[in-house]
Design an enzyme around this catalytic site. Structure first.
Site, PDB file in Angstrom:
ATOM      1  N   ASP A 151      -2.833  -7.087  -2.821  1.00 26.26           N
ATOM      2  CA  ASP A 151      -3.655  -6.254  -1.934  1.00 26.26           C
ATOM      3  C   ASP A 151      -5.140  -6.527  -2.125  1.00 26.26           C
ATOM      4  O   ASP A 151      -5.969  -5.961  -1.420  1.00 26.26           O
ATOM      5  CB  ASP A 151      -3.343  -4.770  -2.170  1.00 26.26           C
ATOM      6  CG  ASP A 151      -3.864  -3.883  -1.062  1.00 26.26           C
ATOM      7  OD1 ASP A 151      -4.034  -4.389   0.071  1.00 26.26           O
ATOM      8  OD2 ASP A 151      -4.121  -2.690  -1.307  1.00 26.26           O
ATOM      9  N   LYS A 156       0.843  -1.199   0.000  1.00 29.45           N
ATOM     10  CA  LYS A 156       0.000   0.000   0.000  1.00 29.45           C
ATOM     11  C   LYS A 156       0.879   1.250   0.000  1.00 29.45           C
ATOM     12  O   LYS A 156       1.964   1.258   0.590  1.00 29.45           O
ATOM     13  CB  LYS A 156      -0.903   0.018   1.232  1.00 29.45           C
ATOM     14  CG  LYS A 156      -1.979  -1.039   1.235  1.00 29.45           C
ATOM     15  CD  LYS A 156      -2.825  -0.952   2.500  1.00 29.45           C
ATOM     16  CE  LYS A 156      -3.872  -2.049   2.527  1.00 29.45           C
ATOM     17  NZ  LYS A 156      -4.908  -1.863   1.504  1.00 29.45           N
ATOM     18  N   ASP A 178      -8.767  -4.121   9.264  1.00 30.42           N
ATOM     19  CA  ASP A 178      -9.170  -4.967   8.140  1.00 30.42           C
ATOM     20  C   ASP A 178      -9.750  -6.308   8.584  1.00 30.42           C
ATOM     21  O   ASP A 178     -10.041  -7.165   7.763  1.00 30.42           O
ATOM     22  CB  ASP A 178      -7.984  -5.180   7.193  1.00 30.42           C
ATOM     23  CG  ASP A 178      -8.411  -5.311   5.745  1.00 30.42           C
ATOM     24  OD1 ASP A 178      -9.537  -4.909   5.419  1.00 30.42           O
ATOM     25  OD2 ASP A 178      -7.611  -5.817   4.941  1.00 30.42           O
ATOM     26  N   GLU A 230      -6.531  -9.230  -1.219  1.00 27.46           N
ATOM     27  CA  GLU A 230      -6.374 -10.472  -0.460  1.00 27.46           C
ATOM     28  C   GLU A 230      -7.630 -10.896   0.273  1.00 27.46           C
ATOM     29  O   GLU A 230      -7.830 -12.079   0.540  1.00 27.46           O
ATOM     30  CB  GLU A 230      -5.218 -10.321   0.542  1.00 27.46           C
ATOM     31  CG  GLU A 230      -5.566  -9.698   1.879  1.00 27.46           C
ATOM     32  CD  GLU A 230      -6.096  -8.258   1.778  1.00 27.46           C
ATOM     33  OE1 GLU A 230      -6.897  -7.869   2.632  1.00 27.46           O
ATOM     34  OE2 GLU A 230      -5.694  -7.535   0.860  1.00 27.46           O
ATOM     35  N   ARG A 242     -10.703 -11.090  -0.617  1.00 27.46           N
ATOM     36  CA  ARG A 242     -11.565 -11.994  -1.392  1.00 27.46           C
ATOM     37  C   ARG A 242     -10.988 -13.410  -1.434  1.00 27.46           C
ATOM     38  O   ARG A 242     -11.730 -14.371  -1.612  1.00 27.46           O
ATOM     39  CB  ARG A 242     -11.775 -11.422  -2.803  1.00 27.46           C
ATOM     40  CG  ARG A 242     -10.551 -11.326  -3.646  1.00 27.46           C
ATOM     41  CD  ARG A 242     -10.703 -10.363  -4.819  1.00 27.46           C
ATOM     42  NE  ARG A 242     -10.775  -8.977  -4.346  1.00 27.46           N
ATOM     43  CZ  ARG A 242     -10.961  -7.922  -5.143  1.00 27.46           C
ATOM     44  NH1 ARG A 242     -11.103  -8.091  -6.446  1.00 27.46           N
ATOM     45  NH2 ARG A 242     -11.007  -6.708  -4.643  1.00 27.46           N
TER      46      ARG A 242
END
Length: 503
Positions: free
Chosen positions: A347, A277, A288, A349, A351
């Site tokens: 990024d 990121k 997250d 990730e 899913r």
């Protein structure tokens, strides 16, 4: 934790440090709302005039303090704005937010009496929820409480105008207490820094909750995940020194007629992996795992309330870090379903871990399957910071989730699933890629997840990336930091399933 009680005692004679009254916006100035008549009498009917002199308008969330006159047993009067004078009674969310704003303004106060408008048990529930959620403070890492300029949260709240012996009022207050406890559990988990909340410690906290509230917890560690072929979860977690976990929560009441499965994204820290990121986007990535926190709190709520629906929760826990062992862009993962996924961006990730958990949850053929995740920045761009998106493979179910959210007081919006966006996820080397078109990225993510839902299973996806973590100032009953988004929506859905209103 704030103590809550109901009372029929007049707000004028109740002994407390503060009494809270509602104020609305009238055509000719502020108007004292119902429930505070006795307090107004102590001001000789001039409370609204005094408040107007102090600058109060009755606007939503506005708070104004003034010394109490001799006729009151409280030291301070706190007026909280309710907005425009309604044609009928105030809606639940208005009361919830007002009570929350008042509770936040009363940090450092030991006891407060809430004399807000009450017409029925629904109003009691809304005020109770607002008070308990608004009084929240996360001080685990401070020597002294800092919320409210170094003052401790409100210790004792009394709701006047409610009936402590009325069954509906008592049940409303009791439900509000449990619901607020569990929303605040989710908030705590989200606010814990990632060095203390790893996949392993998150799983341990889930086990503690199960032991306390009577639901079963099974934990798959990295060895069990490898043996089971959970390539998505393992692929995301393999770059970290903190290995991943898949946690199953099982609440199974006797004679349950329906089964609802919940899957939560639990990335305890998301650096983006090799697709790191950019600067300025890492600082809040402890949040997250908000979806997994919401699922844990929802299952705990179901158990504590004794709901009649079977609920299975799945926490897909991993830490997404860059290292020599991390998954690289271009790698192909073999998922638990057997499908292969080309990882174009590490990024994306969330899913991947959700896909494995969705497949596993589908094997038990639940009547409905919902996943909750801080999944895409694209959904924040579409809906802002306070509204989560809803996608589903059944329009009626998507509507039911949207309506449940509205009634629970959570902002949401139904989103489409355009079939043409699937074209962008075609891979030359694997069954599917984890990325597609940039435009409509939140919808692409939902379409990816749908590929891993069992055939014939009713499914909905809640992308809570916007409202899960509040980076601005607190408002209403919503604090800065973790919010516990989606817990109230999911609990409302379970209660409606209990009542036979859906599924």
């Amino acid at each position: 934790m704030t103590a809550l009680s109901l009372s029929t005692t007049s707000a004028a004679t109740a002994r407390a440090d503060a009494v809270v009254v509602g104020l609305t916006k009238g055509d000719d100035g502020p108007v004292v709302a119902p429930g505070a008549e006795a307090v107004d009498e102590a001001f000789a009917g001039k409370l609204a005039d005094v408040l107007q002199t102090l600058g109060a308008t009755g606007g939503e969330g506005e708070t104004t303090k003034l010394p109490a006159p001799d006729g009151l047993k409280s030291d301070v009067v706190l007026a909280v704005g309710l907005g425009d004078v309604p044609e009928e009674g105030h809606d639940a969310e208005t009361l919830r937010r007002a009570a929350g704003a008042a509770a936040r303004a009363l940090h450092g106060t030991k006891k407060a009496v809430f004399a807000l408008p009450i017409e029925d048990a629904g109003d009691v529930a809304a005020i109770a929820e607002g008070v308990l959620l608004g009084a929240y403070s996360f001080d685990e890492y401070r020597e002294q409480p800092k919320n409210g300029k170094g003052k401790a949260p409100l210790a004792d709240a009394v709701i006047t105008g409610a009936k402590p012996r009325d069954k509906a009022h008592k049940e409303a207050a009791a439900r509000a207490q449990v619901l607020a406890d569990e929303v605040n559990r989710a908030r705590d988990l989200i606010n814990i820094p990632s060095n203390d909340l790893t996949p392993k410690t998150f799983a341990e906290r889930a086990a503690e909750a199960g032991k306390e509230h009577g639901f079963k917890v099974e934990i798959l560690d990295e060895k069990a995940l490898a043996k089971g072929g959970f390539g998505g979860i393992l692929g995301v977690g393999q770059g970290s020194e903190n290995p991943p976990r898949l946690v199953k929560l099982s609440y199974s009441p006797a004679k349950a007629k329906k089964h609802v499965a919940l899957v939560g994204k639990g990335i305890t820290y998301d650096s983006g992996g090799i697709s790191l990121k950019p600067a300025g986007h890492n600082e809040t990535m402890k949040c997250d795992m908000s979806g997994a926190a919401a699922v844990l709190s929802t299952v705990a709520t179901a158990a504590r309330l004794g709901l009649g629906t079977k609920v299975t929760g799945w926490l897909a826990l991993a830490e997404n870090m860059p290292s020599g062992s991390a998954t690289r862009p271009g790698d192909v993962l073999r998922m638990y379903s057997g499908k292969t996924v080309e990882v174009l961006n590490t990024d994306a990730e969330g899913r991947l871990v959700l896909a494995d958990a969705l497949t596993r949850a589908s094997e038990e053929t639940p009547d409905a399957l919902l996943d909750v995740a801080t999944l895409t920045g694209a959904m924040v761009l579409a809906l802002g910071n306070r509204t989560f998106g809803i996608m589903a493979n059944d329009d009626d179910f998507r509507t039911a989730v949207h309506e449940a959210a509205a009634d629970a007081g959570e902002q949401s919006w139904p989103m489409p699933m355009p079939a043409e966006l699937k074209e962008g996820m075609k891979s030359p080397v694997a069954d599917i890629a984890n990325m597609g078109e940039r435009m409509g990225g939140g919808l692409v993510a939902g379409l990816f997840l749908e590929e891993f839902v069992g055939e014939g299973i009713t499914w909905a996806h809640l992308d809570i990336a916007g409202p899960a973590f509040n980076t601005s100032g607190p408002f209403g009953y919503t604090p800065k930091g973790g919010t516990g988004s989606a817990v109230r929506t999911l609990v409302t859905l379970l209660e409606r399933t209990d009542a036979g209103e859906l599924l």
